[in-house]
Design a protein around this motif. Structure first.
Motif, PDB file in Angstrom:
ATOM      1  N   LYS A  54      -5.458   3.736  -2.358  1.00 36.91           N
ATOM      2  CA  LYS A  54      -4.589   2.957  -1.257  1.00 36.91           C
ATOM      3  C   LYS A  54      -4.990   1.530  -1.158  1.00 36.91           C
ATOM      4  O   LYS A  54      -4.208   0.940  -0.923  1.00 36.91           O
ATOM      5  N   SER A  98      -2.197  -1.056  -1.336  1.00 33.79           N
ATOM      6  CA  SER A  98      -1.931  -2.068  -0.322  1.00 33.79           C
ATOM      7  C   SER A  98      -1.863  -3.573  -1.100  1.00 33.79           C
ATOM      8  O   SER A  98      -0.979  -4.205  -0.693  1.00 33.79           O
ATOM      9  N   TYR A 157       0.681  -3.611   4.386  1.00 35.72           N
ATOM     10  CA  TYR A 157       0.334  -2.228   4.712  1.00 35.72           C
ATOM     11  C   TYR A 157      -1.332  -2.037   4.608  1.00 35.72           C
ATOM     12  O   TYR A 157      -1.782  -2.235   3.541  1.00 35.72           O
ATOM     13  N   ILE A 163      -0.553   4.036   4.767  1.00 38.40           N
ATOM     14  CA  ILE A 163      -0.434   4.417   3.306  1.00 38.40           C
ATOM     15  C   ILE A 163      -0.542   5.900   2.993  1.00 38.40           C
ATOM     16  O   ILE A 163      -1.630   6.737   3.507  1.00 38.40           O
ATOM     17  N   TYR A 181       4.129   7.422  -3.103  1.00 33.62           N
ATOM     18  CA  TYR A 181       3.613   6.870  -1.912  1.00 33.62           C
ATOM     19  C   TYR A 181       4.494   6.152  -1.154  1.00 33.62           C
ATOM     20  O   TYR A 181       5.654   5.738  -1.471  1.00 33.62           O
ATOM     21  N   GLY A 193       4.580   3.272   2.119  1.00 32.72           N
ATOM     22  CA  GLY A 193       3.926   2.301   3.382  1.00 32.72           C
ATOM     23  C   GLY A 193       4.889   2.521   4.584  1.00 32.72           C
ATOM     24  O   GLY A 193       5.983   2.422   4.418  1.00 32.72           O
TER      25      GLY A 193
END
Length: 395
Positions: A75, A79, A90, A95, A250, A252
């Motif tokens: 994560k 980011s 984010y 996330i 993934y 955000g």
């Protein structure tokens, strides 16, 4: 399973891409020399530095259940990637890592949509959008676009499609299947419309982000003034890193959406594969220059395909600025009879090419545009030249 859900599943269309791939495999098993230009899958091997990271993760015994929303280190990498490539901030609580971007999209639909909510889909759109919306009991609202506008929705079209029931807008840029890329100015135009409707959320599918041939590069709509708090940015590693089978996607998103997706995912698949997650940390931490060779090769193939298809009468082409597809309008063939086969629509045309040219493509009907076919140029130059030569011969 309730009858209501069962009916929704029965009414779902089988992915045209998968159906064509299955038909192509069937013909190959019969001994026919089929060239497959139907799948949206890079033909490159995963870069060695990513494979080395996966091997290291195995040696370090990453074999336990992973956190539902992803490893903290991954994560952090996501980011950092959002900040580096998209100028988006984010935090970890925004996330969620999933088993592919498709699961990310499904999670968002199930969390945000209520029965009867409308979702605007600029057509052509990726085949799964519509059925995912339907599974969440939403209502897909197609907004047709044309080849002469590079298959991009205008602000006027967006405004006309909005009703009191509109809850979301879903789109991809670069787009599957058209390869269209929305410029910053074009996204700002859409954002101006959306600002008048503050209850509408946006899903921005950016899985092809790095396969972008424009001078201006990629723009995320979440980075446009007023859009950050109402945009879900979806991405993954399948396309740019040639990691389709590793299944890591993934998002955000606003924190309430991310929390909802984590809660839902915890009851469905839990966390994504441990080894794949560790490898993706290395992939995302690397500079984009590490995969530039693939992007450059896709650009060369696009130009080759446009040149060769441009020599075939009846193919109406634009210049796709991203992804690895061309989406020609082939409606000039509708009503014609070729080798005893009458071409009534794009599905007939795709099947004709498969059966008579031994080339697999995908009908545009699957993507919400019945006048076009999708041709993937995620294949070698030799295969592309041979495939288009065959197409030309049977037309």
């Amino acid at each position: 399973m309730s009858n209501h859900l069962s009916d929704r599943i029965k009414n779902m269309s089988t992915s045209a891409t998968l159906a064509m791939a299955a038909k192509a495999r069937e013909l190959r098993n019969e001994g026919k020399d089929i060239i497959g230009l139907s799948l949206g899958e890079p033909d490159f091997n995963i870069p060695d530095f990513i494979k080395d990271a996966a091997k290291q993760a195995i040696d370090e015994n990453y074999s336990s259940y992973t956190p539902v929303d992803g490893y903290a280190e991954l994560k952090t990498a996501i980011s950092n990637k959002f900040k580096r490539d998209n100028n988006l901030d984010y935090g970890a609580n925004q996330i969620v890592v999933s088993t592919g971007a498709k699961q990310s999209l499904f999670n968002v639909a199930m969390v945000v949509l209520n029965p009867g909510d409308e979702v605007i889909l600029p057509a052509p759109y990726w085949v799964s959008y519509s059925d995912i919306v339907k599974l969440a009991e939403g209502v897909p609202v197609e907004v047709p676009t044309q080849i002469d506008t590079d298959f991009k929705m205008t602000p006027q079209q967006l405004e006309a499609a909005i009703t009191p029931k509109t809850r979301m807008l879903w789109f991809s840029s670069p787009c599957n299947p058209s390869g269209s890329v929305y410029s910053k100015e074009e996204l700002e135009g859409l954002a101006e419309v959306l600002k008048k409707h503050p209850d509408i959320y946006v899903v921005s599918d950016e899985i092809y982000e790095h396969i972008n041939f424009t001078e201006g590069g990629h723009t995320s709509i979440a980075g446009i003034d007023g859009m950050y708090d109402r945009t879900v940015t979806v991405n993954g590693v399948s396309k740019a890193f040639a990691m389709t089978g590793w299944r890591i996607g993934y998002i955000g998103a606003p924190e309430w959406i991310a929390k909802g997706c984590t809660k839902l995912q915890g009851q469905v698949t839990s966390g994504a594969n441990a080894i794949a997650q560790r490898a993706v940390i290395t992939a995302l931490d690397a500079p984009v220059s590490k995969i530039q060779f693939m992007i450059d090769k896709f650009h060369e193939r696009r130009d080759l395909v446009l040149d060769l298809l441009g020599q075939i009468e009846g193919f109406n082409l634009n210049v796709p600025e991203g992804a690895f597809y061309v989406f020609p309008d082939i409606s000039a063939y509708f009503g014609k009879t070729l080798k005893g086969v009458t071409i009534n629509n794009a599905s007939d045309f795709s099947l004709y090419l498969l059966e008579h040219a031994n080339v697999a493509t995908v009908t545009g009907e699957a993507f919400g545009n019945p006048n076009c076919i999708r041709i993937s140029y995620a294949a070698s130059e030799k295969e592309l030249k041979e495939a288009i030569s065959r197409i030309k011969a049977v037309l």
